[in-house]
Design an enzyme around this catalytic site. Sequence first.
Site, PDB file in Angstrom:
ATOM      1  N   TYR A 109       6.726   5.360   4.402  1.00  0.00           N
ATOM      2  CA  TYR A 109       7.932   6.130   4.104  1.00  0.00           C
ATOM      3  C   TYR A 109       8.709   6.528   5.357  1.00  0.00           C
ATOM      4  O   TYR A 109       9.790   7.087   5.251  1.00  0.00           O
ATOM      5  CB  TYR A 109       7.585   7.305   3.183  1.00  0.00           C
ATOM      6  CG  TYR A 109       7.257   6.734   1.818  1.00  0.00           C
ATOM      7  CD1 TYR A 109       8.263   6.523   0.879  1.00  0.00           C
ATOM      8  CD2 TYR A 109       5.984   6.276   1.519  1.00  0.00           C
ATOM      9  CE1 TYR A 109       7.989   5.920  -0.335  1.00  0.00           C
ATOM     10  CE2 TYR A 109       5.693   5.661   0.314  1.00  0.00           C
ATOM     11  CZ  TYR A 109       6.699   5.493  -0.607  1.00  0.00           C
ATOM     12  OH  TYR A 109       6.435   4.872  -1.801  1.00  0.00           O
TER      13      TYR A 109
ATOM     14  N   ILE B 296       0.865  -1.185   0.000  1.00  0.00           N
ATOM     15  CA  ILE B 296       0.000   0.000   0.000  1.00  0.00           C
ATOM     16  C   ILE B 296       0.897   1.229   0.000  1.00  0.00           C
ATOM     17  O   ILE B 296       1.821   1.333   0.813  1.00  0.00           O
ATOM     18  CB  ILE B 296      -0.900   0.048   1.263  1.00  0.00           C
ATOM     19  CG1 ILE B 296      -1.740  -1.227   1.354  1.00  0.00           C
ATOM     20  CG2 ILE B 296      -1.789   1.283   1.230  1.00  0.00           C
ATOM     21  CD1 ILE B 296      -2.632  -1.269   2.593  1.00  0.00           C
ATOM     22  N   LYS B 297       0.645   2.146  -0.910  1.00  0.00           N
ATOM     23  CA  LYS B 297       1.491   3.339  -0.981  1.00  0.00           C
ATOM     24  C   LYS B 297       0.997   4.348   0.048  1.00  0.00           C
ATOM     25  O   LYS B 297       0.347   5.348  -0.277  1.00  0.00           O
ATOM     26  CB  LYS B 297       1.475   3.921  -2.398  1.00  0.00           C
ATOM     27  CG  LYS B 297       2.691   4.793  -2.669  1.00  0.00           C
ATOM     28  CD  LYS B 297       2.820   5.078  -4.153  1.00  0.00           C
ATOM     29  CE  LYS B 297       3.866   6.126  -4.420  1.00  0.00           C
ATOM     30  NZ  LYS B 297       5.233   5.741  -4.110  1.00  0.00           N
ATOM     31  N   SER B 298       1.286   4.041   1.304  1.00  0.00           N
ATOM     32  CA  SER B 298       0.831   4.903   2.394  1.00  0.00           C
ATOM     33  C   SER B 298       1.971   5.790   2.863  1.00  0.00           C
ATOM     34  O   SER B 298       3.140   5.408   2.781  1.00  0.00           O
ATOM     35  CB  SER B 298       0.338   4.045   3.560  1.00  0.00           C
ATOM     36  OG  SER B 298       1.405   3.327   4.138  1.00  0.00           O
TER      37      SER B 298
END
Length: 304
Positions: free
Chosen positions: A164, A158-160
Amino acid sequence: MALPEVEFIWMDGKLVPWADAKVHVLTHALHYGSGVFEGIRCYETADGPAVFRLFDHMERFDRSARMLFMELGYSVEELVEAVRETIRANNLPACYIRPLAFRGYGFMGVDPINSPVQVIIAVWPWDSYLGEDALVHGVDVGISSWRQRGINAVPPGIKSSASYVNSGFAKIEANRHGYAEGILLNETGHVCEGTGENIFIVRDGVISTPPVSDGILEGLTRDSVIVIADSLDYPVIEESLVRTDLYAADEIFMTGTAAEVVPVRSVDGHVIGDAGPVTLELQKAYFAAVRGQDAVYEEWLDRL
Ligand code: PPE
């Protein structure tokens, strides 16, 4: 990188002046990482600006949001149109595009569900991510001492925004050690990805890349490169890799929207060498595709 400011940011359905696109300090996402985002590129082509795989990126955005029970309030088609509108308003021939959805102001506490969802789309000129030289000569990378999370903890798929934090740990360490990028392994020792790129190796003419199940973001550049490699008759295998597979590789390259297709020159001081022939061929084909120079990939381009 220092942000080059442009004129407008799309915020909750409206274009607002760059300086006015602000939030309150008690915005939920600032405290709890409750955001999802995308990174997309618009390239200059002979027929004007074209956004690469815009629809696919917005579908991933929508998917990321849904996994966190965030209601975006806009359809994928509406978000695609909003991106076009934002680029046009800023009159940019080429740019990086950053859609972000986040939990806004109004409630505190870990539970994000009651906080309102805000959506913004920002664009700015972003040249090469790891430097112009990187695309030609490659970069030196190191295996990070930080591990990729398992697939059941802040899922790497999931590009949450929260993902990062881990990338940040690895990036700081890599830079402090003089590397352009850190490569994350998962807890079983399988190679996952860079802090903002997927990774591929080439050995005896065969291209390999870690499978999604090892804990990676399913990159769209990764997917594009697999399609392109296939068309050039290179076998591509999705298989688990360990760090010695990197040391023993004939070629290594990384892929990402921001990073594009970047050769890796060394890993932990083990010299892989200058950009290899397979890497260069794929890089060339990728740039031709994004710049509208290969009719085969025209369907990947969203012209403004
Ligand atoms: N893995 C990670 C962890 C990642 O952040 C990216 C993109 C990829 C793989 C490749 O995904 P794709 O862009 O779909 O091919 N990283 C984005 C953010 C970089 C940043 O520094 O911010 C990007 O490239 O836009």
